[in-house]
Design an enzyme around this catalytic site. Structure first.
Site, PDB file in Angstrom:
ATOM      1  N   LYS A 192       0.488  -1.086   0.057  1.00 50.60           N
ATOM      2  CA  LYS A 192      -0.054  -0.302  -0.029  1.00 50.60           C
ATOM      3  C   LYS A 192       1.073   1.123  -0.210  1.00 50.60           C
ATOM      4  O   LYS A 192       1.841   1.272   0.391  1.00 50.60           O
ATOM      5  CB  LYS A 192      -1.288   0.151   1.154  1.00 50.60           C
ATOM      6  CG  LYS A 192      -1.935  -0.684   1.264  1.00 50.60           C
ATOM      7  CD  LYS A 192      -2.632  -1.293  -0.164  1.00 50.60           C
ATOM      8  CE  LYS A 192      -3.578  -2.695  -0.397  1.00 50.60           C
ATOM      9  NZ  LYS A 192      -4.323  -3.244   0.771  1.00 50.60           N
TER      10      LYS A 192
HETATM   11  C1  LIG Z   1      -5.705  -4.353   0.926  1.00 48.09           C
HETATM   12  C2  LIG Z   1      -6.667  -4.240   0.630  1.00 48.09           C
HETATM   13  C3  LIG Z   1      -7.587  -4.388   1.856  1.00 48.09           C
HETATM   14  C4  LIG Z   1      -7.305  -5.764   3.098  1.00 48.09           C
HETATM   15  O1  LIG Z   1      -6.476  -4.704   3.795  1.00 48.09           O
HETATM   16  P1  LIG Z   1      -5.559  -5.511   4.552  1.00 48.09           P
HETATM   17  O2  LIG Z   1      -4.330  -4.277   5.857  1.00 48.09           O
HETATM   18  O3  LIG Z   1      -4.429  -6.504   3.941  1.00 48.09           O
HETATM   19  O4  LIG Z   1      -6.452  -5.648   5.802  1.00 48.09           O
HETATM   20  C5  LIG Z   1      -9.148  -3.956   1.776  1.00 48.09           C
HETATM   21  N1  LIG Z   1      -9.460  -3.456   1.374  1.00 48.09           N
HETATM   22  C6  LIG Z   1      -8.661  -2.723  -0.117  1.00 48.09           C
HETATM   23  C7  LIG Z   1      -9.188  -2.115  -1.146  1.00 48.09           C
HETATM   24  C8  LIG Z   1      -7.528  -3.251  -0.473  1.00 48.09           C
HETATM   25  O5  LIG Z   1      -7.074  -3.488  -1.245  1.00 48.09           O
END
Ligand SMILES: *Cc1c(COP(=O)(O)O)cnc(C)c1O
Length: 394
Positions: A192
């Site tokens: 991210k």
């Molecule tokens: C990565 C992601 C999540 C989950 O995030 P985590 O921190 O890995 O639980 C939820 N929604 C979207 C759209 C994502 O891309």
């Protein structure tokens, strides 16, 4: 320049994403480990404080993932068995899974063809007496049309929980994402645009909810571990709810503290990369480029392009294989929720019912975008994509 058809665009593989980890993060983590205070403590509290100030919201609660953030928000909003929650099919499956965890039913609304965000014009036809909440996802870092979504939510008395996993730093009509809906959930997963390896944050302006979230993220205990184990704390605690084990820890918060310090610089580079791609592909009619509305600040977590139907002899999957042969890594965001086996079997979703999302999925490719990409990396992606198009026109 590529001269020989059999010559690869680049020698070394360019991954789709590399996290921006430097000596600052390494030193902050080492400092945390040396302090011997490694779970929720001072660093987590500092990270929350910094995040809250950056976003400009009243409360920021750190948790161990965005998935937990979404789940806790649903719990806090009182979503329970028999309820319905509206969301998008064009998301990572965590967004829908947490609805199922509460015994509620995910109701999927199709997306806008240009931003790939939940289409507000299609929400009301899916609202029933059981509908309790909407989870919009700011796809790729492009904010959803929040005015329209909030208007519908207000009219039907629905809670708005934003999935802002892609949208740290994004803003909508001058308002930072994290200050708009009832709850906003961020992800700090490894790929991210702000990472703590694993982690998440919930922002809210509602003090009652913030208090409940704080308790619920740590077993429903009335005082957190920091208060209990530090010198100013005590051994006594009471359990107010059957809560969850969703807290963040100081080792990972240490990474977040340093990531936030350089966040503006990282976002500036993401913007530059997106601009260079837009510029480089502007005379490539075979591609549909990502939209960016004039009234948003895009976080550019993703740079998705779509292959226009009828212009190429090869499929999207073949295009991805060709890019891999050129040493360019890519990804696909996302396989729509309703096309997964579990969702078809459990909720009776069928392919064909959300055509905009399905069409986008069939054509889409996420190109590499991360702050440490060099100009030469960007040029390699542009050359490789154009080379494959040139060799495969229909
Ligand atoms: C990565 C992601 C999540 C989950 O995030 P985590 O921190 O890995 O639980 C939820 N929604 C979207 C759209 C994502 O891309």
């Amino acid at each position: 320049m590529v001269t020989n058809k059999n010559q690869k665009t680049r020698k070394e593989f360019l991954p789709f994403c590399i996290p921006e980890i430097g000596e600052e993060e390494i030193n902050e983590v080492a400092d945390t480990l040396r302090s011997k205070w490694i779970t929720h403590g001072k660093k987590t509290i500092l990270f929350e404080e910094m995040f809250k100030n950056y976003i400009g919201c009243k409360h920021a609660l750190a948790v161990n993932s965005c998935t937990s953030a979404l789940h806790l928000s649903l719990v806090c909003a009182g979503i329970k068995a028999g309820d319905e929650v509206i969301t998008t099919p064009f998301t990572f499956v965590a967004t829908a899974n947490v609805i199922v965890h509460q015994g509620a039913k995910p109701v999927l609304v199709d997306i806008q063809p240009d931003t790939y965000n939940l289409d507000p014009a299609k929400i009301e036809e899916k609202i029933t007496k059981k509908t309790k909440a909407i989870i919009p996802v700011h796809y790729g870092g492009h904010p959803c049309d929040m005015d329209e979504i909030l208007k519908i939510a207000k009219k039907h008395n629905l809670i708005v929980i934003e999935d802002a996993a892609h949208a740290v730093g994004a803003s909508y009509k001058g308002k930072k994402i994290g200050t708009i809906g009832d709850f906003t959930c961020f992800s700090f997963y490894a790929n991210k645009n702000l990472t703590t390896a694993e982690g998440g944050m919930i922002t809210t302006n509602n003090s009652e909810w913030a208090k409940k979230l704080k308790t619920m993220r740590l077993h429903g205990i009335s005082a957190n571990a920091w208060n209990r184990y530090s010198s100013e704390g005590s051994w006594f605690y009471d359990v107010l709810y059957a809560g969850y084990k969703y807290n963040m820890n100081d080792v990972l918060a240490a990474i977040g503290i340093q990531q936030l310090k350089k966040f503006e610089r990282m976002q500036k580079r993401r913007n530059e990369i997106a601009k260079r791609y837009n510029e480089g592909f502007k005379d490539t009619p075979e591609l549909i480029l990502p939209a960016a509305r004039t009234y948003v600040e895009h976080a550019w977590h993703l740079y998705p392009v779509r292959l226009k139907d009828g212009t190429l002899k090869i499929s999207r999957n073949e295009f991805i294989s060709e890019l891999k042969k050129e040493n360019i890594g890519t990804s696909v965001h996302f396989i729509p929720v309703h096309m997964h086996q579990y969702y078809k079997k459990t909720f009776g979703f069928k392919e064909g019912e959300l055509p905009v999302a399905e069409n986008a999925y069939r054509q889409i490719i996420s190109l590499p975008i991360f702050p440490s990409m060099t100009d030469s990396d960007i040029n390699d992606v542009l050359s490789a994509v154009k080379k494959i198009i040139k060799n495969n026109k229909s």
